[in-house]
Design a protein around this motif. Structure first.
Motif, PDB file in Angstrom:
ATOM      1  N   ALA A 150       0.892  -1.282  -0.124  1.00 32.97           N
ATOM      2  CA  ALA A 150      -0.124  -0.067  -0.226  1.00 32.97           C
ATOM      3  C   ALA A 150       0.938   1.453  -0.045  1.00 32.97           C
ATOM      4  CB  ALA A 150      -0.944   0.186   1.255  1.00 32.97           C
ATOM      5  N   GLY A 151       1.271   1.731  -1.141  1.00 30.38           N
ATOM      6  CA  GLY A 151       2.100   2.888  -1.110  1.00 30.38           C
ATOM      7  C   GLY A 151       1.941   3.565  -2.454  1.00 30.38           C
ATOM      8  N   SER A 152       2.565   4.739  -2.560  1.00 27.85           N
ATOM      9  CA  SER A 152       2.466   5.484  -3.902  1.00 27.85           C
ATOM     10  C   SER A 152       4.026   6.121  -4.285  1.00 27.85           C
ATOM     11  CB  SER A 152       1.527   6.487  -3.891  1.00 27.85           C
ATOM     12  OG  SER A 152       1.672   7.503  -4.650  1.00 27.85           O
ATOM     13  N   ASP A 153       4.249   6.257  -5.530  1.00 31.75           N
ATOM     14  CA  ASP A 153       5.495   6.831  -6.026  1.00 31.75           C
ATOM     15  C   ASP A 153       5.495   8.280  -5.439  1.00 31.75           C
ATOM     16  OD1 ASP A 153       6.614   4.635  -6.901  1.00 31.75           O
ATOM     17  OD2 ASP A 153       5.603   4.915  -9.205  1.00 31.75           O
ATOM     18  N   PHE A 154       4.361   8.989  -5.444  1.00 29.68           N
ATOM     19  CA  PHE A 154       3.829  10.380  -5.120  1.00 29.68           C
ATOM     20  C   PHE A 154       4.577  10.497  -3.463  1.00 29.68           C
ATOM     21  CE2 PHE A 154       1.202  13.500  -3.201  1.00 29.68           C
ATOM     22  CZ  PHE A 154       1.580  14.714  -3.876  1.00 29.68           C
ATOM     23  N   LEU A 155       5.603  11.143  -3.556  1.00 30.59           N
ATOM     24  CA  LEU A 155       6.251  11.563  -2.254  1.00 30.59           C
ATOM     25  C   LEU A 155       6.659  10.411  -1.498  1.00 30.59           C
ATOM     26  CD1 LEU A 155       3.850  14.284  -0.744  1.00 30.59           C
ATOM     27  CD2 LEU A 155       5.974  14.602  -2.198  1.00 30.59           C
TER      28      LEU A 155
ATOM     29  N   ASP B 253      -4.541  11.567   9.664  1.00 35.72           N
ATOM     30  CA  ASP B 253      -3.511  12.606  10.371  1.00 35.72           C
ATOM     31  C   ASP B 253      -2.292  12.344   9.744  1.00 35.72           C
ATOM     32  OD1 ASP B 253      -5.378  13.473  12.113  1.00 35.72           O
ATOM     33  OD2 ASP B 253      -5.041  12.052  13.846  1.00 35.72           O
ATOM     34  N   TRP B 254      -1.946  11.017   9.502  1.00 33.29           N
ATOM     35  CA  TRP B 254      -0.667  10.828   8.981  1.00 33.29           C
ATOM     36  C   TRP B 254      -0.256  11.484   7.624  1.00 33.29           C
ATOM     37  CZ3 TRP B 254      -0.241   7.620   4.530  1.00 33.29           C
ATOM     38  CH2 TRP B 254       1.096   7.412   4.164  1.00 33.29           C
ATOM     39  N   LEU B 255      -1.514  11.282   6.697  1.00 32.19           N
ATOM     40  CA  LEU B 255      -1.499  11.633   5.265  1.00 32.19           C
ATOM     41  C   LEU B 255      -1.238  13.057   5.511  1.00 32.19           C
ATOM     42  CD1 LEU B 255      -1.200  11.410   2.442  1.00 32.19           C
ATOM     43  CD2 LEU B 255      -3.711  11.114   2.459  1.00 32.19           C
ATOM     44  N   THR B 256      -2.093  13.790   6.167  1.00 28.40           N
ATOM     45  CA  THR B 256      -2.059  15.180   6.435  1.00 28.40           C
ATOM     46  C   THR B 256      -0.858  15.670   6.822  1.00 28.40           C
ATOM     47  OG1 THR B 256      -4.444  15.430   7.141  1.00 28.40           O
ATOM     48  CG2 THR B 256      -3.208  17.381   7.263  1.00 28.40           C
TER      49      THR B 256
ATOM     50  N   LEU C 212      -5.109   8.988  -5.672  1.00 28.79           N
ATOM     51  CA  LEU C 212      -3.859   8.879  -4.509  1.00 28.79           C
ATOM     52  C   LEU C 212      -4.584   7.587  -3.497  1.00 28.79           C
ATOM     53  CD1 LEU C 212      -1.479   9.560  -3.188  1.00 28.79           C
ATOM     54  CD2 LEU C 212      -2.842  11.264  -1.938  1.00 28.79           C
ATOM     55  N   ALA C 213      -5.889   7.599  -3.494  1.00 28.72           N
ATOM     56  CA  ALA C 213      -6.636   6.667  -2.408  1.00 28.72           C
ATOM     57  C   ALA C 213      -6.472   5.305  -3.187  1.00 28.72           C
ATOM     58  CB  ALA C 213      -8.129   6.930  -2.286  1.00 28.72           C
TER      59      ALA C 213
ATOM     60  N   GLU D  78      -3.918   4.080  -4.954  1.00 32.19           N
ATOM     61  CA  GLU D  78      -2.500   3.905  -4.860  1.00 32.19           C
ATOM     62  C   GLU D  78      -2.160   3.407  -3.631  1.00 32.19           C
ATOM     63  OE1 GLU D  78      -0.188   6.908  -6.524  1.00 32.19           O
ATOM     64  OE2 GLU D  78      -0.593   6.513  -8.529  1.00 32.19           O
ATOM     65  N   LEU D  79      -2.739   4.083  -2.620  1.00 32.85           N
ATOM     66  CA  LEU D  79      -2.422   4.010  -1.073  1.00 32.85           C
ATOM     67  C   LEU D  79      -3.218   2.691  -0.648  1.00 32.85           C
ATOM     68  CD1 LEU D  79      -2.190   7.498   0.254  1.00 32.85           C
ATOM     69  CD2 LEU D  79      -0.336   6.129  -0.405  1.00 32.85           C
ATOM     70  N   ARG D  80      -4.377   2.430  -1.423  1.00 26.87           N
ATOM     71  CA  ARG D  80      -5.090   1.447  -1.215  1.00 26.87           C
ATOM     72  C   ARG D  80      -6.075   1.876   0.406  1.00 26.87           C
ATOM     73  NH1 ARG D  80      -4.341  -2.863  -4.387  1.00 26.87           N
ATOM     74  NH2 ARG D  80      -2.265  -3.011  -5.256  1.00 26.87           N
ATOM     75  N   VAL D  81      -6.487   2.874   0.348  1.00 25.10           N
ATOM     76  CA  VAL D  81      -7.318   3.451   1.435  1.00 25.10           C
ATOM     77  C   VAL D  81      -8.495   3.935   0.774  1.00 25.10           C
ATOM     78  CG1 VAL D  81      -5.442   4.014   2.741  1.00 25.10           C
ATOM     79  CG2 VAL D  81      -6.412   5.657   1.444  1.00 25.10           C
ATOM     80  N   SER D  82      -9.514   4.298   1.835  1.00 23.90           N
ATOM     81  CA  SER D  82     -10.686   4.679   1.175  1.00 23.90           C
ATOM     82  C   SER D  82     -10.611   6.201   0.765  1.00 23.90           C
ATOM     83  CB  SER D  82     -11.966   4.683   2.414  1.00 23.90           C
ATOM     84  OG  SER D  82     -11.567   5.646   3.254  1.00 23.90           O
TER      85      SER D  82
END
Length: 503
Positions: free
Chosen positions: A18-23, A37-40, A64-65, A67-71
């Motif tokens: 669960a990750g993204s090349d973005f940052l 909180d973490w993403l912010t 982005l959601a 790529e991160l496999r989040v809602s």
């Protein structure tokens, strides 16, 4: 479900990384139950250190959601928080764009400035050495700073671009070819009607559209008025002390002397105005700059008595619409129309770049002002006038004002809290309204030295002494409307650190 909690249910059940090349975002770093909180925090840090420079676009929330496999709600919540802090803004189809980076900020792409090797950069704070010149504000604006607490700007990221574009399209659709020619130097009839209605609703002023003269902001209004008053025999226009350095310089540049009249907690001292002998005075009665006081009821009555005896009041309705903890006060023009020359603009309502304002003058000066405007520029640009009239008539301007008032209040609160924590001995002035606070100190130091030391540490302010003609306690004038809550807190913390270290 509160999406801000980032609970386990916000994670996709799709197996795999669960990750993204973005940052190089990796949700495995997030604490349990704290995805938003973490993403912010990660996004805020990237904006601060320049990996996301001003002008860059964030990925679409759904992308982005995925790529991160989040809602998607996790990403939406993070973007919402950054928008509330003023770091990002939605731009419709253009996406979510970074608009402000107060901490260790880098210039926007294409805006990098390199000093020539043969010309060393001026030392930070040199602008505060000696008395401020006529270019003081230009020089201060040019000074780089990671946190800008200069007064005088609203939240420009909140400019209603979509509403403006809709109004502009509607105006162009209905505008005939002849409407693109030279217009009335007094201003477009539609805007003069809209301004008259706006002032009746919001400032208690009853005026006919024929009394409204559209100008290019308060600066041009003062230029035209200075010339007309000078031709009528006026050589002095008294001003508040402390009062705006920029206004004082502007009037002096037009050949008028500016004798000071002291201001206290009730506003301008009318007894001192009488004593100075000036036949005209320029006031900011709704929210005095820079001390933020409202002209008290007894003082208003005294002032009206002075004006009724032949005095002229030039009323700069500065910051009148931006109030938080006090009831509205009517404009002076509403009480004594033939002795008050009223000046207003949209610079603090929308943006200074529009260069649109208005003057309501006593009948004695009206024709001369129209002639001066005609010979100055033949009148303001027509299209922005028509667009602004549409925003006023449709209620969009009131809706915008309600939006920015909430933002400004939150930032005001953040500055007051930061001052309480980091500048406990400072006295705060003008917190009930406006777009800035003024703080004063008992300590025996020069506020220009404090402003210079703060600028050397990346925080830009204005010293109160710039706006004084007589001596007084040191202080700073701190703008909060165009900042972010995090930037405001850090900027005030830097001021506290500078004072603790003895400048």
């Amino acid at each position: 479900m509160n999406r801000s909690n980032g609970s386990a249910s916000d994670r996709s059940e799709t197996p795999g990384p669960a990750g993204s090349d973005f940052l190089q975002l990796d949700t495995g770093e997030a604490p349990p139950g704290g995805l938003s909180d973490w993403l912010t925090g990660r996004l805020r840090r990237a904006i601060a250190d320049g990996r996301l420079p001003v002008g860059s676009t964030l990925p679409a929330g759904r992308v982005l959601a995925a790529e991160l496999r989040v809602s998607r709600g996790v990403v939406t919540e993070a973007y919402r928080r950054l928008a509330e802090e003023g770091h990002v803004a939605g731009r419709g189809r253009a996406g979510t764009v970074v608009v402000a980076a107060p901490i260790e900020a880098r210039p926007a792409r294409g805006q990098e400035v390199a000093w020539p090797p043969s010309a060393p950069a001026p030392s930070p704070g040199a602008v505060f050495a000696g008395a401020p010149g006529t270019d003081a504000f230009d020089a201060l604006r040019a000074e780089p700073a990671r946190i800008d607490l200069s007064p005088g700007l609203p939240d420009l990221t909140a400019f209603p671009r979509a509403a403006w574009l809709r109004a502009e399209r509607a105006v162009l659709d209905g505008l005939s070819a002849s409407g693109l020619g030279y217009g009335d130097p007094r201003g477009a009839p539609a805007l003069r009607h809209a301004v008259a209605d706006w002032l009746a609703r919001n400032r208690g002023i009853r005026a006919e559209p024929g009394e409204v003269l559209v100008v290019s902001g308060t600066a041009q209004a003062l230029t035209l008025l200075a010339g007309v008053l000078r031709d009528d025999g006026t050589r002095e226009l008294a001003v508040e002390d402390p009062g705006s350095l920029g206004v004082r310089q502007h009037l002096r540049g037009q050949g008028l002397a500016t004798p000071p009249v002291p201001v206290d907690s009730e506003g301008v001292r009318v007894d001192a105005l009488r004593a100075c002998g000036a036949a005209a005075v320029l006031l900011t009665p709704a929210h005095q700059f820079p001390m933020g006081v409202v002209l008290g009821g007894e003082r208003r009555r005294d002032l009206m008595g002075w004006a009724g005896e032949g005095g002229l009041v030039v009323e700069d309705d500065y910051d009148a619409e931006h109030r938080y903890d006090r009831p509205p006060v009517a404009a002076l023009r509403s009480a004594l129309a033939e002795r008050v020359c009223y000046v207003g603009s949209v610079s603090k309502l929308l943006a200074p770049a529009l260069r649109v304002g208005w003057v309501l003058a006593p009948a004695k000066y009206r024709e001369a002002l129209v002639a001066a405007k005609r010979f100055a520029d033949l009148g303001n640009a027509l299209l922005p006038q028509l667009v602004l009239a549409r925003l006023m008539d449709s209620g969009e301007l009131e809706r915008h004002l309600r939006l920015v008032r909430g933002r400004h209040r939150r930032r005001r609160d953040a500055m007051v809290a930061a001052i309480r924590d980091h500048l406990p001995r400072a006295v705060v002035h003008g917190a009930a309204a406006g777009l800035h606070l003024t703080v004063t100190f008992d300590a025996g130091f020069a506020d220009t030295d404090l402003a210079a030391a703060a600028l050397a540490r990346g925080v830009k302010t204005q010293p109160l002494s710039w706006h004084r003609q007589s001596r007084g306690r040191p202080g700073l004038v701190l703008g909060y409307a165009a900042g972010t809550t995090t930037g405001i807190a850090e900027g005030v913390a830097v001021l506290g650190e500078v004072l603790r270290r003895g400048l």
